[in-house]
Scaffold this motif. Structure first.
Motif, PDB file in Angstrom:
ATOM      1  N   UNK A  43      53.048  38.534  42.548  1.00 25.70           N
ATOM      2  CA  UNK A  43      52.443  37.904  43.799  1.00 25.70           C
ATOM      3  C   UNK A  43      51.425  38.687  44.502  1.00 25.70           C
ATOM      4  N   UNK A  44      51.656  39.981  44.765  1.00 25.98           N
ATOM      5  CA  UNK A  44      50.778  40.820  45.581  1.00 25.98           C
ATOM      6  C   UNK A  44      49.455  41.104  44.832  1.00 25.98           C
ATOM      7  N   UNK A  45      49.703  41.082  43.249  1.00 26.92           N
ATOM      8  CA  UNK A  45      48.468  41.466  42.679  1.00 26.92           C
ATOM      9  C   UNK A  45      47.556  40.234  42.676  1.00 26.92           C
ATOM     10  N   UNK A  46      48.162  38.956  42.457  1.00 26.97           N
ATOM     11  CA  UNK A  46      47.396  37.565  42.833  1.00 26.97           C
ATOM     12  C   UNK A  46      46.612  37.632  44.096  1.00 26.97           C
ATOM     13  N   UNK A  47      47.366  38.012  45.118  1.00 22.45           N
ATOM     14  CA  UNK A  47      46.804  38.123  46.549  1.00 22.45           C
ATOM     15  C   UNK A  47      45.442  39.046  46.642  1.00 22.45           C
ATOM     16  N   UNK A  48      45.644  40.094  45.716  1.00 18.33           N
ATOM     17  CA  UNK A  48      44.662  41.235  45.472  1.00 18.33           C
ATOM     18  C   UNK A  48      43.651  40.606  44.836  1.00 18.33           C
ATOM     19  N   UNK A  49      43.788  40.072  43.527  1.00 19.21           N
ATOM     20  CA  UNK A  49      43.032  39.725  42.890  1.00 19.21           C
ATOM     21  C   UNK A  49      41.672  38.693  43.608  1.00 19.21           C
ATOM     22  N   UNK A  50      42.103  38.316  44.748  1.00 16.77           N
ATOM     23  CA  UNK A  50      41.058  37.703  45.300  1.00 16.77           C
ATOM     24  C   UNK A  50      39.811  38.662  46.009  1.00 16.77           C
ATOM     25  N   UNK A  51      40.237  39.821  46.291  1.00 15.49           N
ATOM     26  CA  UNK A  51      39.446  40.764  46.614  1.00 15.49           C
ATOM     27  C   UNK A  51      39.150  41.923  45.354  1.00 15.49           C
ATOM     28  N   UNK A  52      38.471  42.919  45.821  1.00 10.27           N
ATOM     29  CA  UNK A  52      38.002  43.612  44.797  1.00 10.27           C
ATOM     30  C   UNK A  52      39.074  44.437  44.369  1.00 10.27           C
ATOM     31  N   UNK A  53      39.629  44.130  42.815  1.00  8.80           N
ATOM     32  CA  UNK A  53      40.827  45.053  42.483  1.00  8.80           C
ATOM     33  C   UNK A  53      40.262  45.315  40.950  1.00  8.80           C
ATOM     34  N   UNK A  90      36.806  56.249  43.434  1.00  6.51           N
ATOM     35  CA  UNK A  90      38.094  56.582  43.658  1.00  6.51           C
ATOM     36  C   UNK A  90      38.869  56.182  44.654  1.00  6.51           C
ATOM     37  N   UNK A  91      38.486  55.387  45.801  1.00  6.16           N
ATOM     38  CA  UNK A  91      38.917  54.845  46.597  1.00  6.16           C
ATOM     39  C   UNK A  91      39.225  53.346  46.132  1.00  6.16           C
ATOM     40  N   UNK A  92      38.954  53.018  45.137  1.00  4.96           N
ATOM     41  CA  UNK A  92      39.165  51.593  44.734  1.00  4.96           C
ATOM     42  C   UNK A  92      40.641  50.966  44.585  1.00  4.96           C
ATOM     43  N   UNK A  93      40.920  49.994  44.458  1.00  2.00           N
ATOM     44  CA  UNK A  93      42.254  49.420  44.361  1.00  2.00           C
ATOM     45  C   UNK A  93      42.377  49.020  42.776  1.00  2.00           C
ATOM     46  N   UNK A  94      43.443  49.793  42.192  1.00  2.00           N
ATOM     47  CA  UNK A  94      43.509  49.871  40.801  1.00  2.00           C
ATOM     48  C   UNK A  94      44.977  49.320  40.287  1.00  2.00           C
ATOM     49  N   UNK A  95      45.134  48.360  39.786  1.00  2.00           N
ATOM     50  CA  UNK A  95      46.383  47.641  39.229  1.00  2.00           C
ATOM     51  C   UNK A  95      46.442  47.649  37.646  1.00  2.00           C
ATOM     52  N   UNK A  96      47.622  48.550  37.247  1.00  2.00           N
ATOM     53  CA  UNK A  96      47.667  48.950  35.824  1.00  2.00           C
ATOM     54  C   UNK A  96      48.956  47.943  35.163  1.00  2.00           C
ATOM     55  N   UNK A 119      46.375  53.345  43.495  1.00  2.00           N
ATOM     56  CA  UNK A 119      46.927  53.209  42.027  1.00  2.00           C
ATOM     57  C   UNK A 119      48.384  52.497  42.074  1.00  2.00           C
ATOM     58  N   UNK A 120      48.150  51.176  41.463  1.00  2.00           N
ATOM     59  CA  UNK A 120      49.727  50.471  41.382  1.00  2.00           C
ATOM     60  C   UNK A 120      49.963  50.139  39.834  1.00  2.00           C
ATOM     61  N   UNK A 121      51.336  50.007  39.933  1.00  2.00           N
ATOM     62  CA  UNK A 121      51.803  49.594  38.470  1.00  2.00           C
ATOM     63  C   UNK A 121      52.491  48.245  38.610  1.00  2.00           C
ATOM     64  N   UNK A 122      52.008  47.325  37.827  1.00  2.00           N
ATOM     65  CA  UNK A 122      52.350  45.981  37.789  1.00  2.00           C
ATOM     66  C   UNK A 122      53.969  45.978  37.590  1.00  2.00           C
ATOM     67  N   UNK A 123      54.812  45.453  38.457  1.00  2.00           N
ATOM     68  CA  UNK A 123      56.362  45.540  38.035  1.00  2.00           C
ATOM     69  C   UNK A 123      56.607  44.724  37.181  1.00  2.00           C
ATOM     70  N   UNK A 124      57.369  45.144  36.062  1.00  2.00           N
ATOM     71  CA  UNK A 124      57.401  44.273  34.806  1.00  2.00           C
ATOM     72  C   UNK A 124      56.365  44.001  34.091  1.00  2.00           C
TER      73      UNK A 124
END
Length: 165
Positions: A43-53, A90-96, A119-124
């Motif tokens: 859910x939070x990744x979807x919210x972030x995806x609307x911004x630069x990620x 280096x300051x960008x939001x990264x989801x893996x 840097x964030x790891x997608x849970x599951x």
């Protein structure tokens, strides 16, 4: 904005565990992760995806070609090279993500050690993304139900989609 995101992330960490309906899957994930990379919910990744990620797929190319999250960049795991992310600030939001989050956590750890801040790891990972009914796409951009399950033993954690080995 970063402080706002951190506050939301702190509250959502408690919700991460609630999002997984399969308690066996949740227990497996919690024992599998080293918890060295902050987790982010679908859910939070979807919210972030609307911004630069930047969404990075840490699976192998064969897995990525079967299906991946829209706009994800393939960086791989076995042959991962920091040069594949040289253009990401280096300051960008990264989801893996990977299949369940183990490989993506290891790549996330490398990015944090290299100086990346958000840097964030997608849970599951991709399995939870699909289990929640979110779309995935083939290399050509066409939506698909096919999911590369990495191996027969890992495929048990995928409750939706067409399993491909």
């Amino acid at each position: 904005m970063y402080k706002y995101f951190l506050i939301i992330l702190c509250f959502s960490v408690f919700e991460l565990q609630a999002q997984i309906k399969n308690q066996e899957f949740k227990l497996m994930l919690d024992s599998l992760y080293e918890h060295r990379v902050p987790l982010i919910s679908v859910e939070d990744l979807i919210k972030l995806n609307k911004k630069e990620v930047y969404i990075l797929d840490t699976r192998e190319e064969e897995e990525f070609n079967v299906s991946h999250i829209k706009n994800a960049r393939h960086v791989g795991y076995f042959w991962f090279d920091m040069r594949s992310v040289y253009d990401i600030p280096m300051s960008a939001t990264i989801a893996l993500y990977c299949s369940v989050g183990m490989r993506s956590e290891k790549i996330g750890k490398k990015l944090l050690e290299a100086g990346y801040k958000n840097v964030y790891n997608l849970y599951g990972s991709l399995f939870e993304w699909v289990n929640q009914g979110k779309p995935v796409y083939k290399k050509n951009g066409v939506q698909t139900s096919e999911i590369h399950t990495y191996s027969e033993s890992w495929s048990r954690w995928l409750s939706r989609g067409t399993k491909v080995n």
